[in-house]
Design a protein around this motif. Structure first.
Motif, PDB file in Angstrom:
ATOM      1  N   PRO A  41       0.816  -1.216   0.000  1.00 36.51           N
ATOM      2  CA  PRO A  41       0.000   0.000   0.000  1.00 36.51           C
ATOM      3  C   PRO A  41       0.850   1.266   0.000  1.00 36.51           C
ATOM      4  O   PRO A  41       0.330   2.372  -0.029  1.00 36.51           O
ATOM      5  CB  PRO A  41      -0.807  -0.119   1.298  1.00 36.51           C
ATOM      6  CG  PRO A  41       0.079  -0.917   2.206  1.00 36.51           C
ATOM      7  CD  PRO A  41       0.839  -1.866   1.308  1.00 36.51           C
ATOM      8  N   LEU A  42       2.177   1.095   0.022  1.00 35.47           N
ATOM      9  CA  LEU A  42       3.087   2.235   0.117  1.00 35.47           C
ATOM     10  C   LEU A  42       3.560   2.737  -1.242  1.00 35.47           C
ATOM     11  O   LEU A  42       4.135   3.815  -1.332  1.00 35.47           O
ATOM     12  CB  LEU A  42       4.311   1.856   0.962  1.00 35.47           C
ATOM     13  CG  LEU A  42       4.014   1.284   2.342  1.00 35.47           C
ATOM     14  CD1 LEU A  42       5.302   0.882   3.038  1.00 35.47           C
ATOM     15  CD2 LEU A  42       3.228   2.282   3.172  1.00 35.47           C
ATOM     16  N   ARG A  43       3.345   1.942  -2.276  1.00 37.13           N
ATOM     17  CA  ARG A  43       3.848   2.295  -3.609  1.00 37.13           C
ATOM     18  C   ARG A  43       3.112   1.442  -4.631  1.00 37.13           C
ATOM     19  O   ARG A  43       2.389   0.518  -4.257  1.00 37.13           O
ATOM     20  CB  ARG A  43       5.357   2.032  -3.687  1.00 37.13           C
ATOM     21  CG  ARG A  43       5.712   0.607  -3.385  1.00 37.13           C
ATOM     22  CD  ARG A  43       7.200   0.360  -3.212  1.00 37.13           C
ATOM     23  NE  ARG A  43       7.378  -1.013  -2.780  1.00 37.13           N
ATOM     24  CZ  ARG A  43       7.296  -2.063  -3.575  1.00 37.13           C
ATOM     25  NH1 ARG A  43       7.077  -1.909  -4.869  1.00 37.13           N
ATOM     26  NH2 ARG A  43       7.442  -3.281  -3.107  1.00 37.13           N
ATOM     27  N   GLU A  44       3.304   1.741  -5.901  1.00 35.04           N
ATOM     28  CA  GLU A  44       2.710   0.907  -6.935  1.00 35.04           C
ATOM     29  C   GLU A  44       3.440  -0.432  -6.929  1.00 35.04           C
ATOM     30  O   GLU A  44       4.669  -0.480  -6.950  1.00 35.04           O
ATOM     31  CB  GLU A  44       2.831   1.578  -8.303  1.00 35.04           C
ATOM     32  CG  GLU A  44       1.962   0.902  -9.321  1.00 35.04           C
ATOM     33  CD  GLU A  44       1.666   1.787 -10.510  1.00 35.04           C
ATOM     34  OE1 GLU A  44       1.591   1.237 -11.611  1.00 35.04           O
ATOM     35  OE2 GLU A  44       1.516   3.005 -10.312  1.00 35.04           O
ATOM     36  N   ASP A  45       2.680  -1.489  -6.893  1.00 32.90           N
ATOM     37  CA  ASP A  45       3.263  -2.814  -6.687  1.00 32.90           C
ATOM     38  C   ASP A  45       2.491  -3.831  -7.527  1.00 32.90           C
ATOM     39  O   ASP A  45       1.371  -4.186  -7.191  1.00 32.90           O
ATOM     40  CB  ASP A  45       3.174  -3.154  -5.198  1.00 32.90           C
ATOM     41  CG  ASP A  45       3.855  -4.438  -4.801  1.00 32.90           C
ATOM     42  OD1 ASP A  45       4.666  -4.957  -5.580  1.00 32.90           O
ATOM     43  OD2 ASP A  45       3.575  -4.910  -3.684  1.00 32.90           O
ATOM     44  N   HIS A  46       3.082  -4.276  -8.618  1.00 38.02           N
ATOM     45  CA  HIS A  46       2.402  -5.215  -9.514  1.00 38.02           C
ATOM     46  C   HIS A  46       2.510  -6.656  -9.043  1.00 38.02           C
ATOM     47  O   HIS A  46       1.674  -7.482  -9.378  1.00 38.02           O
ATOM     48  CB  HIS A  46       2.950  -5.074 -10.944  1.00 38.02           C
ATOM     49  CG  HIS A  46       2.734  -3.702 -11.495  1.00 38.02           C
ATOM     50  ND1 HIS A  46       1.488  -3.218 -11.816  1.00 38.02           N
ATOM     51  CD2 HIS A  46       3.595  -2.693 -11.743  1.00 38.02           C
ATOM     52  CE1 HIS A  46       1.593  -1.978 -12.258  1.00 38.02           C
ATOM     53  NE2 HIS A  46       2.868  -1.632 -12.212  1.00 38.02           N
ATOM     54  N   MET A  47       3.545  -6.957  -8.298  1.00 42.41           N
ATOM     55  CA  MET A  47       3.735  -8.290  -7.715  1.00 42.41           C
ATOM     56  C   MET A  47       3.637  -8.130  -6.201  1.00 42.41           C
ATOM     57  O   MET A  47       4.209  -7.200  -5.645  1.00 42.41           O
ATOM     58  CB  MET A  47       5.127  -8.843  -8.068  1.00 42.41           C
ATOM     59  CG  MET A  47       5.377  -9.007  -9.548  1.00 42.41           C
ATOM     60  SD  MET A  47       4.529 -10.428 -10.242  1.00 42.41           S
ATOM     61  CE  MET A  47       5.453 -11.758  -9.534  1.00 42.41           C
ATOM     62  N   PRO A  48       2.910  -9.018  -5.522  1.00 33.24           N
ATOM     63  CA  PRO A  48       2.813  -8.879  -4.065  1.00 33.24           C
ATOM     64  C   PRO A  48       4.191  -9.013  -3.424  1.00 33.24           C
ATOM     65  O   PRO A  48       4.827 -10.059  -3.519  1.00 33.24           O
ATOM     66  CB  PRO A  48       1.883 -10.016  -3.645  1.00 33.24           C
ATOM     67  CG  PRO A  48       1.757 -10.920  -4.807  1.00 33.24           C
ATOM     68  CD  PRO A  48       2.184 -10.174  -6.022  1.00 33.24           C
ATOM     69  N   SER A  49       4.660  -7.925  -2.826  1.00 33.36           N
ATOM     70  CA  SER A  49       6.018  -7.927  -2.265  1.00 33.36           C
ATOM     71  C   SER A  49       6.067  -7.437  -0.817  1.00 33.36           C
ATOM     72  O   SER A  49       7.133  -7.182  -0.290  1.00 33.36           O
ATOM     73  CB  SER A  49       6.943  -7.069  -3.127  1.00 33.36           C
ATOM     74  OG  SER A  49       6.507  -5.730  -3.123  1.00 33.36           O
ATOM     75  N   MET A  50       4.911  -7.297  -0.192  1.00 41.54           N
ATOM     76  CA  MET A  50       4.889  -6.947   1.223  1.00 41.54           C
ATOM     77  C   MET A  50       4.393  -8.156   2.001  1.00 41.54           C
ATOM     78  O   MET A  50       3.299  -8.657   1.756  1.00 41.54           O
ATOM     79  CB  MET A  50       3.981  -5.753   1.501  1.00 41.54           C
ATOM     80  CG  MET A  50       4.088  -5.300   2.953  1.00 41.54           C
ATOM     81  SD  MET A  50       3.146  -3.822   3.336  1.00 41.54           S
ATOM     82  CE  MET A  50       1.645  -4.562   3.938  1.00 41.54           C
ATOM     83  N   ASP A  61       8.223  -4.696   3.475  1.00 46.85           N
ATOM     84  CA  ASP A  61       8.005  -4.419   2.053  1.00 46.85           C
ATOM     85  C   ASP A  61       9.355  -4.657   1.382  1.00 46.85           C
ATOM     86  O   ASP A  61      10.261  -3.832   1.477  1.00 46.85           O
ATOM     87  CB  ASP A  61       7.527  -2.977   1.877  1.00 46.85           C
ATOM     88  CG  ASP A  61       7.205  -2.643   0.432  1.00 46.85           C
ATOM     89  OD1 ASP A  61       7.789  -3.268  -0.479  1.00 46.85           O
ATOM     90  OD2 ASP A  61       6.382  -1.737   0.206  1.00 46.85           O
ATOM     91  N   TYR A  62       9.481  -5.807   0.740  1.00 48.11           N
ATOM     92  CA  TYR A  62      10.765  -6.174   0.136  1.00 48.11           C
ATOM     93  C   TYR A  62      11.168  -5.211  -0.972  1.00 48.11           C
ATOM     94  O   TYR A  62      12.349  -4.921  -1.144  1.00 48.11           O
ATOM     95  CB  TYR A  62      10.717  -7.610  -0.403  1.00 48.11           C
ATOM     96  CG  TYR A  62      10.626  -8.634   0.706  1.00 48.11           C
ATOM     97  CD1 TYR A  62      11.717  -8.920   1.507  1.00 48.11           C
ATOM     98  CD2 TYR A  62       9.436  -9.313   0.955  1.00 48.11           C
ATOM     99  CE1 TYR A  62      11.643  -9.855   2.530  1.00 48.11           C
ATOM    100  CE2 TYR A  62       9.348 -10.249   1.970  1.00 48.11           C
ATOM    101  CZ  TYR A  62      10.451 -10.519   2.758  1.00 48.11           C
ATOM    102  OH  TYR A  62      10.362 -11.436   3.767  1.00 48.11           O
ATOM    103  N   GLY A  63      10.211  -4.685  -1.712  1.00 48.77           N
ATOM    104  CA  GLY A  63      10.515  -3.764  -2.805  1.00 48.77           C
ATOM    105  C   GLY A  63      11.031  -2.420  -2.326  1.00 48.77           C
ATOM    106  O   GLY A  63      11.874  -1.797  -2.971  1.00 48.77           O
TER     107      GLY A  63
END
Length: 107
Positions: A41-50, A61-63
């Motif tokens: 929810p902190l940034r645009e994220d196309h792959m679930p990375s949190m 949030d790995y990204g």
């Protein structure tokens, strides 16, 4: 009349991150009994990375390379300081609708 005692950070951080995210309409893309993978929810994220670890009640949030407690997550999502995040979370924990404090600044 007795003044209401404020919750401390330790007590607030015991409330499940999963429940907070659900109250915001944020659901895991992948869910296990011990953790969930979310679109950040902190940034645009196309792959679930949190990842939210349900047992430890911590997120990462790995990204973005960031993570922490429920209070930390609210500070990032709402762009506020720890005191304001705690105030907002306490209001939510006490049964106030999450929408009643989203976007409000300190008076």
């Amino acid at each position: 009349m007795k003044e209401k005692q404020l919750m401390d950070a330790k007590a607030i951080n015991k409330f499940p991150i999963r429940e907070y995210l659900a109250s915001r309409g944020i659901r895991p893309a992948k869910d296990r009994s011990y953790c969930g993978l979310y679109h950040s929810p902190l940034r645009e994220d196309h792959m679930p990375s949190m990842k939210v670890d349900y047992d430890k009640n911590l997120w990462i949030d790995y990204g973005a390379g960031e993570g922490g407690t429920l209070i930390d997550l609210v500070m990032h999502m709402e762009r506020c300081d720890a005191g304001e995040a705690m105030r907002r979370l306490e209001q939510w924990i006490d049964g106030g609708p999450i929408s009643s404090f989203i976007g409000k600044k300190n008076d």
